[in-house]
Scaffold this motif. Structure first.
Motif, PDB file in Angstrom:
ATOM      1  N   ALA A  13      -6.056  29.395   1.834  1.00 36.68           N
ATOM      2  CA  ALA A  13      -6.981  30.255   1.111  1.00 36.68           C
ATOM      3  C   ALA A  13      -6.243  31.552   0.843  1.00 36.68           C
ATOM      4  N   GLY A  14      -5.813  31.745  -0.391  1.00 34.43           N
ATOM      5  CA  GLY A  14      -5.030  32.921  -0.731  1.00 34.43           C
ATOM      6  C   GLY A  14      -3.730  32.929   0.043  1.00 34.43           C
ATOM      7  N   GLU A  15      -3.483  33.999   0.778  1.00 34.58           N
ATOM      8  CA  GLU A  15      -2.255  34.132   1.566  1.00 34.58           C
ATOM      9  C   GLU A  15      -2.340  33.394   2.907  1.00 34.58           C
ATOM     10  N   LEU A  16      -3.543  33.047   3.340  1.00 36.41           N
ATOM     11  CA  LEU A  16      -3.743  32.380   4.615  1.00 36.41           C
ATOM     12  C   LEU A  16      -3.423  30.895   4.504  1.00 36.41           C
ATOM     13  N   ALA A  17      -2.559  30.398   5.370  1.00 33.07           N
ATOM     14  CA  ALA A  17      -2.235  28.973   5.413  1.00 33.07           C
ATOM     15  C   ALA A  17      -2.219  28.535   6.877  1.00 33.07           C
ATOM     16  N   LEU A  18      -3.061  27.542   7.200  1.00 31.36           N
ATOM     17  CA  LEU A  18      -3.179  27.068   8.576  1.00 31.36           C
ATOM     18  C   LEU A  18      -2.976  25.566   8.650  1.00 31.36           C
ATOM     19  N   PRO A  19      -2.163  25.094   9.585  1.00 35.29           N
ATOM     20  CA  PRO A  19      -2.058  23.645   9.780  1.00 35.29           C
ATOM     21  C   PRO A  19      -3.327  23.148  10.475  1.00 35.29           C
ATOM     22  N   LEU A  20      -3.941  22.117   9.915  1.00 38.14           N
ATOM     23  CA  LEU A  20      -5.145  21.547  10.523  1.00 38.14           C
ATOM     24  C   LEU A  20      -4.828  20.321  11.364  1.00 38.14           C
ATOM     25  N   ALA A  21      -3.842  19.541  10.906  1.00 39.19           N
ATOM     26  CA  ALA A  21      -3.484  18.320  11.630  1.00 39.19           C
ATOM     27  C   ALA A  21      -2.057  17.934  11.275  1.00 39.19           C
ATOM     28  N   VAL A  22      -1.358  17.405  12.252  1.00 37.70           N
ATOM     29  CA  VAL A  22      -0.014  16.868  12.044  1.00 37.70           C
ATOM     30  C   VAL A  22       0.069  15.574  12.839  1.00 37.70           C
ATOM     31  N   GLN A  52      -6.648   9.699   5.585  1.00 39.98           N
ATOM     32  CA  GLN A  52      -8.086   9.476   5.570  1.00 39.98           C
ATOM     33  C   GLN A  52      -8.726   9.867   6.897  1.00 39.98           C
ATOM     34  N   GLN A  53      -8.072   9.537   8.000  1.00 44.94           N
ATOM     35  CA  GLN A  53      -8.602   9.919   9.308  1.00 44.94           C
ATOM     36  C   GLN A  53      -8.607  11.436   9.463  1.00 44.94           C
ATOM     37  N   MET A  54      -7.550  12.102   9.026  1.00 44.14           N
ATOM     38  CA  MET A  54      -7.485  13.559   9.113  1.00 44.14           C
ATOM     39  C   MET A  54      -8.601  14.204   8.305  1.00 44.14           C
ATOM     40  N   LEU A  55      -8.861  13.677   7.107  1.00 41.79           N
ATOM     41  CA  LEU A  55      -9.924  14.231   6.269  1.00 41.79           C
ATOM     42  C   LEU A  55     -11.290  14.057   6.911  1.00 41.79           C
ATOM     43  N   GLN A  59     -13.566  17.269   8.003  1.00 41.05           N
ATOM     44  CA  GLN A  59     -14.777  17.444   7.195  1.00 41.05           C
ATOM     45  C   GLN A  59     -15.827  18.349   7.840  1.00 41.05           C
ATOM     46  N   PRO A  60     -16.262  18.097   9.064  1.00 43.94           N
ATOM     47  CA  PRO A  60     -17.312  18.952   9.627  1.00 43.94           C
ATOM     48  C   PRO A  60     -16.807  20.303  10.132  1.00 43.94           C
ATOM     49  N   GLN A  61     -15.494  20.500  10.151  1.00 39.12           N
ATOM     50  CA  GLN A  61     -14.936  21.703  10.751  1.00 39.12           C
ATOM     51  C   GLN A  61     -14.438  22.739   9.745  1.00 39.12           C
ATOM     52  N   VAL A  62     -14.091  22.287   8.536  1.00 35.46           N
ATOM     53  CA  VAL A  62     -13.460  23.186   7.569  1.00 35.46           C
ATOM     54  C   VAL A  62     -14.172  23.070   6.220  1.00 35.46           C
ATOM     55  N   ALA A  63     -14.550  24.211   5.673  1.00 38.52           N
ATOM     56  CA  ALA A  63     -15.195  24.227   4.361  1.00 38.52           C
ATOM     57  C   ALA A  63     -14.108  24.398   3.300  1.00 38.52           C
ATOM     58  N   TYR A  64     -13.813  23.338   2.588  1.00 40.25           N
ATOM     59  CA  TYR A  64     -12.826  23.414   1.518  1.00 40.25           C
ATOM     60  C   TYR A  64     -13.428  22.818   0.253  1.00 40.25           C
ATOM     61  N   ARG A  65     -12.901  23.235  -0.878  1.00 34.33           N
ATOM     62  CA  ARG A  65     -13.419  22.748  -2.152  1.00 34.33           C
ATOM     63  C   ARG A  65     -12.575  21.650  -2.755  1.00 34.33           C
ATOM     64  N   CYS A  66     -11.258  21.752  -2.561  1.00 37.44           N
ATOM     65  CA  CYS A  66     -10.364  20.865  -3.293  1.00 37.44           C
ATOM     66  C   CYS A  66      -9.199  20.418  -2.402  1.00 37.44           C
ATOM     67  N   LEU A  67      -8.843  19.145  -2.535  1.00 32.08           N
ATOM     68  CA  LEU A  67      -7.687  18.606  -1.837  1.00 32.08           C
ATOM     69  C   LEU A  67      -6.543  18.486  -2.840  1.00 32.08           C
ATOM     70  N   LEU A  68      -5.405  19.029  -2.493  1.00 34.33           N
ATOM     71  CA  LEU A  68      -4.203  18.946  -3.313  1.00 34.33           C
ATOM     72  C   LEU A  68      -3.208  18.055  -2.572  1.00 34.33           C
ATOM     73  N   ALA A  69      -2.734  16.993  -3.237  1.00 31.05           N
ATOM     74  CA  ALA A  69      -1.809  16.067  -2.578  1.00 31.05           C
ATOM     75  C   ALA A  69      -0.811  15.536  -3.596  1.00 31.05           C
ATOM     76  N   ASP A  70       0.319  15.044  -3.096  1.00 29.33           N
ATOM     77  CA  ASP A  70       1.329  14.511  -4.013  1.00 29.33           C
ATOM     78  C   ASP A  70       0.992  13.073  -4.406  1.00 29.33           C
ATOM     79  N   ALA A  84     -16.582  11.227  -1.841  1.00 31.60           N
ATOM     80  CA  ALA A  84     -17.682  10.896  -0.925  1.00 31.60           C
ATOM     81  C   ALA A  84     -17.910  12.006   0.096  1.00 31.60           C
ATOM     82  N   LEU A  85     -16.852  12.707   0.456  1.00 29.53           N
ATOM     83  CA  LEU A  85     -16.964  13.836   1.384  1.00 29.53           C
ATOM     84  C   LEU A  85     -17.478  15.089   0.687  1.00 29.53           C
TER      85      LEU A  85
END
Length: 109
Positions: A13-22, A52-55, A59-70, A84-85
């Motif tokens: 979100a803007g300048e903030l970047a946090l790893p959620l899962a690895v 898919q498992q990470m998403l 889902q219930p923990q992070v409010a995001y609008r859009c997923l960007l992936a390669d 669906a999410l």
């Protein structure tokens, strides 16, 4: 020496970047290759299954609008899950991919 394979999920979100899962992709399943007569190893899960498992966990923990992936993750199954999410997505597509923009177009091939 071979490199490490991992799948990661990052929130930005803007300048903030946090790893959620690895997730380190562990190749533990032996597969015999008949043509080469060698054994190789693969993961019991695909990279798409890890995503898919990470998403689902995020889902219930992070409010995001859009997923960007390669393009690696640009499958109908992943797109369907993201919608669906309740989110939008941006995926790069390989030039060989075809896209149906409606159910009618899909039925026409």
């Amino acid at each position: 020496m071979k490199g490490l394979n991992f799948v990661s999920l990052r929130y930005q979100a803007g300048e903030l970047a946090l790893p959620l899962a690895v997730e380190l992709v562990r190749k533990t399943v032996a597969v015999y290759q008949g043509q080469t007569r060698k054994t190789s190893y693969q993961s019991p899960f695909t990279k798409n299954e890890y995503l898919q498992q990470m998403l689902r966990v995020a889902q219930p923990q992070v409010a995001y609008r859009c997923l960007l992936a390669d393009s690696w993750y640009a499958s109908a199954e992943n797109m369907t899950l993201v919608r669906a999410l309740g989110h939008h997505f941006v995926f790069a597509l390989e030039s060989s991919r075809t896209v149906a923009l409606s159910e009618r177009a899909r039925m026409q091939g």
